[in-house]
Design a protein around this motif. Structure first.
Motif, PDB file in Angstrom:
ATOM      1  N   ALA A 140      17.526   5.405  20.187  1.00  9.28           N
ATOM      2  CA  ALA A 140      18.425   6.275  19.680  1.00  9.28           C
ATOM      3  C   ALA A 140      18.791   5.790  17.904  1.00  9.28           C
ATOM      4  CB  ALA A 140      19.572   6.579  20.329  1.00  9.28           C
ATOM      5  N   GLY A 141      18.055   4.778  17.877  1.00  5.22           N
ATOM      6  CA  GLY A 141      18.505   4.150  16.476  1.00  5.22           C
ATOM      7  C   GLY A 141      17.832   2.965  16.055  1.00  5.22           C
ATOM      8  N   GLY A 142      17.692   2.436  14.782  1.00  9.13           N
ATOM      9  CA  GLY A 142      16.742   1.474  14.710  1.00  9.13           C
ATOM     10  C   GLY A 142      16.947   0.771  13.053  1.00  9.13           C
ATOM     11  N   ALA A 143      16.220  -0.073  12.675  1.00  5.58           N
ATOM     12  CA  ALA A 143      16.540  -0.677  11.464  1.00  5.58           C
ATOM     13  C   ALA A 143      15.126  -0.961  10.799  1.00  5.58           C
ATOM     14  CB  ALA A 143      17.385  -1.538  11.441  1.00  5.58           C
ATOM     15  N   TRP A 144      14.872  -1.191   9.523  1.00  2.00           N
ATOM     16  CA  TRP A 144      13.694  -1.849   9.001  1.00  2.00           C
ATOM     17  C   TRP A 144      13.917  -2.667   7.727  1.00  2.00           C
ATOM     18  CZ3 TRP A 144      14.605   3.341   7.774  1.00  2.00           C
ATOM     19  CH2 TRP A 144      14.459   3.778   6.505  1.00  2.00           C
ATOM     20  N   LEU A 145      12.829  -3.632   7.574  1.00  2.00           N
ATOM     21  CA  LEU A 145      13.057  -4.368   6.305  1.00  2.00           C
ATOM     22  C   LEU A 145      11.602  -4.271   5.820  1.00  2.00           C
ATOM     23  CD1 LEU A 145      14.815  -6.507   4.893  1.00  2.00           C
ATOM     24  CD2 LEU A 145      13.738  -8.261   6.348  1.00  2.00           C
ATOM     25  N   GLY A 146      11.670  -4.034   4.425  1.00  2.00           N
ATOM     26  CA  GLY A 146      10.338  -4.082   4.027  1.00  2.00           C
ATOM     27  C   GLY A 146      10.133  -4.431   2.478  1.00  2.00           C
ATOM     28  N   ALA A 147       8.960  -4.137   2.089  1.00  2.63           N
ATOM     29  CA  ALA A 147       8.803  -4.508   0.637  1.00  2.63           C
ATOM     30  C   ALA A 147       7.847  -3.487   0.018  1.00  2.63           C
ATOM     31  CB  ALA A 147       7.936  -5.797   0.290  1.00  2.63           C
ATOM     32  N   ALA A 148       7.838  -3.090  -1.237  1.00  6.99           N
ATOM     33  CA  ALA A 148       7.169  -2.005  -1.843  1.00  6.99           C
ATOM     34  C   ALA A 148       6.538  -2.549  -2.989  1.00  6.99           C
ATOM     35  CB  ALA A 148       7.958  -0.716  -1.926  1.00  6.99           C
ATOM     36  N   GLY A 149       5.290  -1.943  -3.580  1.00  3.62           N
ATOM     37  CA  GLY A 149       4.883  -1.689  -4.819  1.00  3.62           C
ATOM     38  C   GLY A 149       4.497  -0.692  -5.318  1.00  3.62           C
ATOM     39  N   ALA A 150       4.740  -0.102  -6.759  1.00  6.72           N
ATOM     40  CA  ALA A 150       4.249   1.109  -7.178  1.00  6.72           C
ATOM     41  C   ALA A 150       3.864   1.028  -8.570  1.00  6.72           C
ATOM     42  CB  ALA A 150       5.504   1.990  -7.029  1.00  6.72           C
ATOM     43  N   VAL A 151       3.211   2.001  -8.653  1.00  9.07           N
ATOM     44  CA  VAL A 151       2.572   2.123 -10.136  1.00  9.07           C
ATOM     45  C   VAL A 151       2.864   3.754 -10.521  1.00  9.07           C
ATOM     46  CG1 VAL A 151       0.977   0.119 -10.115  1.00  9.07           C
ATOM     47  CG2 VAL A 151       0.290   2.479  -9.449  1.00  9.07           C
ATOM     48  N   GLY A 152       2.986   3.805 -11.735  1.00  7.64           N
ATOM     49  CA  GLY A 152       3.156   5.177 -12.181  1.00  7.64           C
ATOM     50  C   GLY A 152       2.476   5.390 -13.710  1.00  7.64           C
ATOM     51  N   TRP A 153       1.957   6.335 -14.061  1.00  6.24           N
ATOM     52  CA  TRP A 153       1.358   6.550 -15.342  1.00  6.24           C
ATOM     53  C   TRP A 153       1.612   8.191 -15.725  1.00  6.24           C
ATOM     54  CZ3 TRP A 153      -2.471  10.695 -16.388  1.00  6.24           C
ATOM     55  CH2 TRP A 153      -3.016  10.426 -17.458  1.00  6.24           C
ATOM     56  N   SER A 154       1.826   8.251 -17.222  1.00  3.96           N
ATOM     57  CA  SER A 154       1.871   9.770 -17.655  1.00  3.96           C
ATOM     58  C   SER A 154       1.092   9.860 -18.899  1.00  3.96           C
ATOM     59  CB  SER A 154       3.490   9.559 -18.183  1.00  3.96           C
ATOM     60  OG  SER A 154       3.699  10.395 -18.870  1.00  3.96           O
ATOM     61  N   SER A 155       0.568  10.973 -19.104  1.00  7.18           N
ATOM     62  CA  SER A 155      -0.252  11.134 -20.382  1.00  7.18           C
ATOM     63  C   SER A 155       0.255  11.150 -21.505  1.00  7.18           C
ATOM     64  CB  SER A 155      -1.187  12.528 -20.152  1.00  7.18           C
ATOM     65  OG  SER A 155      -0.252  13.561 -20.070  1.00  7.18           O
ATOM     66  N   SER A 156       1.578  11.283 -21.633  1.00  9.21           N
ATOM     67  CA  SER A 156       2.457  11.523 -22.617  1.00  9.21           C
ATOM     68  C   SER A 156       2.344  10.328 -23.649  1.00  9.21           C
ATOM     69  CB  SER A 156       4.062  11.713 -22.489  1.00  9.21           C
ATOM     70  OG  SER A 156       4.381  10.600 -21.604  1.00  9.21           O
ATOM     71  N   ASP A 157       2.291   8.746 -23.107  1.00  7.74           N
ATOM     72  CA  ASP A 157       2.224   7.824 -23.773  1.00  7.74           C
ATOM     73  C   ASP A 157       1.061   6.851 -23.077  1.00  7.74           C
ATOM     74  OD1 ASP A 157       2.918   6.917 -21.018  1.00  7.74           O
ATOM     75  OD2 ASP A 157       4.857   6.050 -21.995  1.00  7.74           O
ATOM     76  N   GLY A 158       0.100   7.470 -22.106  1.00  6.12           N
ATOM     77  CA  GLY A 158      -0.899   6.859 -21.580  1.00  6.12           C
ATOM     78  C   GLY A 158      -0.761   5.416 -20.998  1.00  6.12           C
ATOM     79  N   ARG A 159       0.566   5.086 -20.666  1.00  3.60           N
ATOM     80  CA  ARG A 159       0.948   3.801 -20.276  1.00  3.60           C
ATOM     81  C   ARG A 159       1.034   3.719 -18.622  1.00  3.60           C
ATOM     82  NH1 ARG A 159       6.202   1.750 -21.465  1.00  3.60           N
ATOM     83  NH2 ARG A 159       5.482  -0.052 -20.530  1.00  3.60           N
ATOM     84  N   THR A 160       0.545   2.633 -18.163  1.00  3.64           N
ATOM     85  CA  THR A 160       0.686   2.484 -16.636  1.00  3.64           C
ATOM     86  C   THR A 160       1.735   1.524 -16.528  1.00  3.64           C
ATOM     87  OG1 THR A 160      -1.689   2.886 -16.349  1.00  3.64           O
ATOM     88  CG2 THR A 160      -0.349   1.725 -14.523  1.00  3.64           C
ATOM     89  N   VAL A 161       2.903   1.748 -15.963  1.00  9.26           N
ATOM     90  CA  VAL A 161       3.873   0.984 -15.571  1.00  9.26           C
ATOM     91  C   VAL A 161       4.031   0.420 -13.754  1.00  9.26           C
ATOM     92  CG1 VAL A 161       5.354   1.810 -17.192  1.00  9.26           C
ATOM     93  CG2 VAL A 161       5.587   2.651 -14.959  1.00  9.26           C
ATOM     94  N   SER A 162       4.477  -0.715 -13.615  1.00 11.07           N
ATOM     95  CA  SER A 162       4.417  -1.126 -12.289  1.00 11.07           C
ATOM     96  C   SER A 162       5.801  -1.721 -11.858  1.00 11.07           C
ATOM     97  CB  SER A 162       3.609  -2.206 -11.981  1.00 11.07           C
ATOM     98  OG  SER A 162       3.748  -3.288 -12.778  1.00 11.07           O
ATOM     99  N   ALA A 163       5.790  -1.261 -10.343  1.00 12.39           N
ATOM    100  CA  ALA A 163       7.392  -1.929 -10.043  1.00 12.39           C
ATOM    101  C   ALA A 163       7.329  -2.425  -8.825  1.00 12.39           C
ATOM    102  CB  ALA A 163       8.170  -0.503 -10.081  1.00 12.39           C
ATOM    103  N   ALA A 164       8.082  -3.150  -8.215  1.00 20.07           N
ATOM    104  CA  ALA A 164       8.252  -4.001  -6.859  1.00 20.07           C
ATOM    105  C   ALA A 164       9.699  -3.779  -6.480  1.00 20.07           C
ATOM    106  CB  ALA A 164       7.620  -5.085  -7.022  1.00 20.07           C
ATOM    107  N   GLY A 165       9.897  -3.939  -5.307  1.00 17.53           N
ATOM    108  CA  GLY A 165      11.091  -4.038  -4.517  1.00 17.53           C
ATOM    109  C   GLY A 165      11.137  -4.050  -3.079  1.00 17.53           C
ATOM    110  N   GLY A 166      12.305  -4.007  -2.487  1.00 16.76           N
ATOM    111  CA  GLY A 166      12.454  -4.222  -1.230  1.00 16.76           C
ATOM    112  C   GLY A 166      13.367  -3.105  -0.750  1.00 16.76           C
TER     113      GLY A 166
END
Lengths: 374, 225
Positions: A140-166
């Motif tokens: 009926a319940g639980g918890a988690w611990l994790g890590a994440a990585g992400a990238v994003g891109w937009s044609s408006s500036d052509g840049r790719t940004v990256s991010a990481a977190g937990g």
């Protein structure tokens, strides 16, 4: 900029809704095979930096659930005021592993998310994210611990940004309700953005309601911001619902899309109602009276109810009317463990099996209930 | 006073009914005509070690439901055949098992609901002889009746038995399957959904994994090829 803002509003709205759906699924993982739905909706939206405008959208979705794999595909085609249009797509894939055994509460999960969009002005965005989580999952319940990585891109500036977190999350489920609380700080281009979010989903009767809220801290010259809202579906039929929703959503950091607010209504065609919010109507059930567990049957409108079955050698015995709840009838004597075949006799003449009880053919042209007493 | 009488009635009712059944005997409560019609059925059942009390209970049920004697006798005769078949299947699968009347009846009902007869023996053979299977067979029958492929249902039940999952949790499965069916899931997927919803994790079945499932031909259920 105006186009992008308008575009961003719809994208943000879609992200919010998809995020809610995805989050609930990742928690519950009820796995019921394939399901599709198509939403037709109209919305009034506004962004933080400009006024409001109207939009109409067609949003199909498809989900596939297996024992250890969950996949979700959602898309959207949106028409805006001024003959502009946009298309969006999003895919989620979750894979669960149980390296410590199927009965062990610890599980591992990898979640991948990809999303892209295109606007008639040739504005495009894309983003991807991967989450790794270790779950402690109870019934009926639980918890988690994790890590994440992400990238994003937009044609408006052509840049790719990256991010990481937990991510740190808690979830709970009771009857037809589920709740999730998550802390997910994200480091984007040397700046930390702490983020807390919560969701609660309740399914009752014909109505499914999802509420969401969150807050993200300031950083990198951006102010802190909060968001929240609710979406509801009223199911007129297992394949048809009326939807209504509204709220505020946050800016998308990876795609540079501003936040805003929305108010929408529409109809949903679906292969079936989302199962995660439904609970089986198991009747009879046990209720506690004066410290004793009594078997209770719902028989509304009855004047008398009698129990008759193998346990009574097919001799009727009366059930007691619950004093505090109309329509509830109590069997005050304990049943032995095993499978008891029985019927209820309503008002001295009508033989029934109460709803929710397993039945078998009685051989006499009727049905007999199987009361399984563990 | 009325409440006290009602309470006494509720508490004593089942005991009185059982006492009546003991004192007079279930057969003694049958009409003379019905007794005469069923005597050879009961005698044959005793010779076959078929639980006669199950047949008597069915006859009493027919009487309680005010069915004609001829129909009751026909139903009881049919049940006697089903019980004999089920008992034979169970006995062949586990000669040393102590078979309860409830287990034999549940197995017979499961077959009537669509469980392939060879899978009755397969489940019996997959568990220890002292384990009672009345509830598992009842659940299995309910799943098969919902068009869950028999082999899948059997895999799940056998695995739950192997993992010592409480039978109380097993009992909840059919209602959960109903929920998934109601929202459009296919029966096999509905079973998976029910297990997930209950937090029961049954490993995927592998034919070469010892003890994972009974030695039974796969996909012979109503949903299989």
């Amino acid at each position: 900029m105006s186009l992008r803002r308008r575009y961003g509003l719809r994208i943000g709205s879609l992200r919010t809704l998809a995020g809610v759906v995805c989050g609930l699924v990742l928690v519950a993982r009820p796995a019921h095979g394939q399901r599709w739905q198509v939403d037709l909706s109209g919305a009034r939206v506004s962004v933080d930096t400009s006024g409001g405008f109207g939009a109409a959208s067609l949003a199909p979705g498809f989900e596939w659930r297996g024992r250890r794999i969950y996949g979700l595909l959602r898309g959207g085609l949106t028409g805006f005021e001024g003959a502009e249009w946009a298309a969006q797509g999003r895919g989620d894939l979750s894979v669960l592993a149980e390296p410590w055994g199927v009965l062990h509460p610890l599980r591992l999960e990898v979640v991948g998310t990809g999303q892209g969009s295109y606007h008639s002005s040739d504005f495009r965005t894309a983003t991807g994210r991967v989450d790794g989580r270790i779950h402690f999952a109870g019934r009926a319940g639980g918890a988690w611990l994790g890590a994440a990585g992400a990238v994003g891109w937009s044609s408006s500036d052509g840049r790719t940004v990256s991010a990481a977190g937990g991510t740190v999350g808690l979830w709970a489920r009771h009857a037809g309700a589920q709740g999730v609380l998550m802390f997910a700080p994200l480091r984007l281009e040397e700046t930390w953005f702490p983020e807390v979010s919560a969701r609660i989903a309740v399914g009752t009767g014909r109505v499914d309601v999802t509420g969401f809220a969150g807050w993200r801290g300031a950083g990198g010259g951006l102010e802190g911001e909060g968001w929240g809202g609710a979406d509801a579906a009223v199911w007129l039929h297992p394949w048809l619902a009326v939807t209504v929703g509204g709220g505020w959503y946050a800016r998308d950091l990876l795609q540079g899309i501003p936040g805003g607010s929305y108010l929408s209504t529409g109809i949903r065609f679906a292969s079936g109602r989302p199962e995660a919010l439904l609970e089986p109507s198991v009747r009879p059930r046990y209720v506690e009276r004066n410290g004793r567990q009594l078997l209770a049957f719902e028989v509304p409108g009855a004047t008398t109810v009698e129990f008759v079955g193998e346990w009574t050698a097919w001799q009727p015995i009366p059930l007691a009317r619950a004093p505090d709840r109309p329509g509830l009838w109590l069997l005050e004597a304990p049943l032995p463990s095993g499978v008891q075949r029985f019927n209820l006799i309503v008002d001295g003449e009508r033989w029934i099996v109460p709803d929710g009880v397993l039945t078998v053919d009685d051989g006499f042209g009727g049905r007999v209930g199987l009361l399984i007493v563990p | 006073m009325r409440g006290l009488l009602l309470t006494l009635c509720l508490l004593l009712g089942p005991a009185a009914a059982a006492g009546q059944a003991r004192g007079q005997g279930p057969t003694g409560r049958l009409t003379p005509e019905l007794q005469e019609m069923l005597r050879p059925v009961f005698e044959q059942a005793r010779r076959d070690s078929v639980p006669v009390q199950v047949l008597e209970a069915k006859a009493l049920e027919g009487l309680a439901k005010r069915r004609p004697a001829g129909q009751i006798a026909m139903v009881v005769r049919g049940l006697a055949v089903e019980l004999a078949d089920a008992r034979r299947l169970l006995r062949e699968a586990a000669p040393e098992a102590r078979l309860s009347a409830g287990e034999v009846l549940a197995a017979a009902e499961a077959v009537r609901r669509g469980l392939p007869s060879d899978q009755v023996g397969a489940l019996r053979a997959a568990v220890a002889p002292d384990v009672q299977l009345e509830i598992p067979f009842a659940v299995l029958g309910a799943l098969v009746e919902r068009d869950v492929p028999a082999a899948d249902a059997l895999d799940v039940i056998a695995n739950m038995m192997a993992q010592n999952v409480e039978q109380a949790r097993m009992v909840e499965i059919p209602a959960r399957v109903d929920v998934a069916l109601r929202v459009g899931a296919a029966p096999a997927a509905a079973l998976n959904s029910a297990l997930q919803g209950l937090g029961i994790r049954v490993p995927p079945v592998a034919a070469d994994r010892p003890g994972a499932r009974p030695e039974t031909p796969r996909r012979r259920g109503r949903g299989g090829p």
